[in-house]
Design an enzyme around this catalytic site. Structure first.
Site, PDB file in Angstrom:
ATOM      1  CG  ASP A  33      -3.059  17.580 -18.475  1.00 13.62           C
ATOM      2  OD1 ASP A  33      -3.669  17.740 -17.398  1.00 13.62           O
ATOM      3  OD2 ASP A  33      -1.818  17.474 -18.545  1.00 13.62           O
TER       4      ASP A  33
ATOM      5  CG  HIS B 135       3.203  20.674 -12.906  1.00 12.98           C
ATOM      6  ND1 HIS B 135       3.297  21.245 -14.154  1.00 12.98           N
ATOM      7  CD2 HIS B 135       3.306  19.347 -13.123  1.00 12.98           C
ATOM      8  CE1 HIS B 135       3.457  20.307 -15.065  1.00 12.98           C
ATOM      9  NE2 HIS B 135       3.462  19.145 -14.462  1.00 12.98           N
TER      10      HIS B 135
ATOM     11  CE1 TYR C  45       3.894  19.444 -18.787  1.00 15.19           C
ATOM     12  CE2 TYR C  45       1.677  19.502 -19.690  1.00 15.19           C
ATOM     13  CZ  TYR C  45       2.587  19.010 -18.774  1.00 15.19           C
ATOM     14  OH  TYR C  45       2.185  18.073 -17.845  1.00 15.19           O
TER      15      TYR C  45
ATOM     16  CE  LYS D  19      -0.887  19.143 -15.354  1.00 17.18           C
ATOM     17  NZ  LYS D  19      -0.563  19.095 -16.779  1.00 17.18           N
TER      18      LYS D  19
END
Ligand SMILES: NC(=O)c1ccc[n+]([C@@H]2O[C@H](COP(=O)([O-])OP(=O)(O)OC[C@H]3O[C@@H](n4cnc5c(N)ncnc54)[C@H](OP(=O)(O)O)[C@@H]3O)[C@@H](O)[C@H]2O)c1
Length: 334
Positions: free
Chosen positions: A54, A119, A59, A88
């Site tokens: 994921d 997201h 990130y 995302k």
């Protein structure tokens, strides 16, 4: 390294025939782990038997993950078609979804994604690691017309094959009803916070009844989230007596019980860790020793309605509190 045969890991079959493993590795390191450490965890996890990762552009580690994916393919450890890779689009790219997806593909060094998610339903940017009380001056509430423009770009990615499935994250029932009413391509998966103290039964049922599979994030109750993201009301899933009692019976960490509950209840789970022993016990946990019907029933009774990812940083100027993001009275807060 101890490994698990990936064929032993259950999966869900989507309406288009795609198969998604019920456990994936989360890759949000928060303040605790740098991009390289997380990339190495991805490598270790795939060697161990994980087949679902994921990711998200926000990130900040897709480049590093791309390098290890390339190494794994080159070493013949895994083939692209045997992996499920999610990413995302971040809030500040709602008007540039296609470009953002192409950047993610370049960073991950992939030709396609298995799943691409919006997201958050808000286009509100905030700086990484900012204080929870920070407010972006241009932040706006949910505007359906704008979301549908974002969704149209998601549909174009799906139609040209750059992404095999499209979906949403952090949605509410009223927002999802509008999306289902107006979309050309339905979301096949939604990602939302779910753990024993935040079971979200109503929206979970709504999604399932509409043929949308559910990925539950922060499945262990995100015990290592930064202090700034904690409030005094937050409860701790892995300290709940019902979870601890089952963990003692099975001689595993309470975290593993949260994951077994998630998978047996029917959601896809994406726990995070960079540590070999935890990665292994989490993967092993969902392949053996299921909880009894009585244990499942006991966990269903410990819901504390405790949302941990409240999303305060996405609030707009006149919003009252983080509850405004979640349409608690069944109507979209404008
Ligand atoms: N869509 C969204 O908006 C959204 C939001 C939040 C999260 N997510 C996704 O969901 C993933 C998981 O959520 P999360 O990272 O918030 O929380 P989580 O998976 O609930 O908790 C992660 C923490 O639990 C600990 N842990 C993991 N396995 C354990 C075990 N077997 N025994 C004991 N402790 C264990 C880890 O500690 P150590 O650090 O010591 O290993 C780790 O820091 C994220 O990484 C991200 O991919 C998505």
């Amino acid at each position: 390294m101890q490994t698990i045969d990936p064929s032993k890991v259950p999966y869900k079959t989507l309406s288009n025939g795609a198969k998604i493993p019920v456990i994936g590795l989360g890759t949000f390191g928060s303040d605790n782990y740098d991009a390289e450490t997380i990339a190495q965890a991805v490598k270790m996890a795939i060697k161990m038997g994980y087949r679902h990762i994921d990711c998200a552009s926000v990130y900040g580690n897709e480049k590093e993950i791309g390098i290890v994916l390339k190494e794994l393919f080159a070493e013949g450890i895994v083939k692209r078609e045997d992996l499920w890779i999610t990413s995302k689009v971040w809030n500040d790219k709602h008007k540039e979804v296609v470009a953002s997806c192409k950047q993610t593909l370049a960073d991950l060094q992939l030709d396609y994604l298995d799943l691409y998610l919006v997201h958050w339903p808000f286009p509100n940017y905030h700086a990484p690691k900012c204080d929870v009380n920070a407010r972006q001056p241009n932040a706006v509430p949910y505007i359906h017309e704008d979301y549908m423009k974002t969704w149209a770009q998601m549909e174009s990615l799906y139609k040209c094959g750059l992404v095999k499935n499209i979906g949403t994250s952090n949605m509410t029932i009223p927002k999802m009803k509008l999306l289902l009413r107006d979309c050309k391509v339905k979301p096949s998966i939604t990602e939302m916070e779910i753990h024993p103290h935040f079971q979200q039964p109503e929206i979970y049922r709504f999604m399932k009844d509409n043929g949308i599979e559910v990925i539950g994030y922060s499945p262990i109750g995100s015990p290592k989230r930064p202090e700034r993201d904690k409030t005094p009301e937050d409860t701790v899933d892995i300290e709940d007596p019902a979870i601890v009692a089952i963990a003692e019976r099975q001689n595993v960490h309470p975290a593993v019980i949260c994951l077994k509950w998630a998978v047996q209840r029917g959601q896809i789970t994406i726990p995070f860790s960079v540590k070999e022993s935890k990665l292994f016990s989490n993967l092993k946990g969902v392949t053996e020793d299921p909880l009894t019907a009585e244990e499942m029933e006991n966990i269903s009774k410990i819901d504390k309605h405790c949302r941990l990812v409240k999303g305060q940083v996405f609030l707009w100027k006149n919003a009252k509190s983080w509850e405004d993001l979640w349409d608690l009275n069944g109507e979209i807060t404008a």
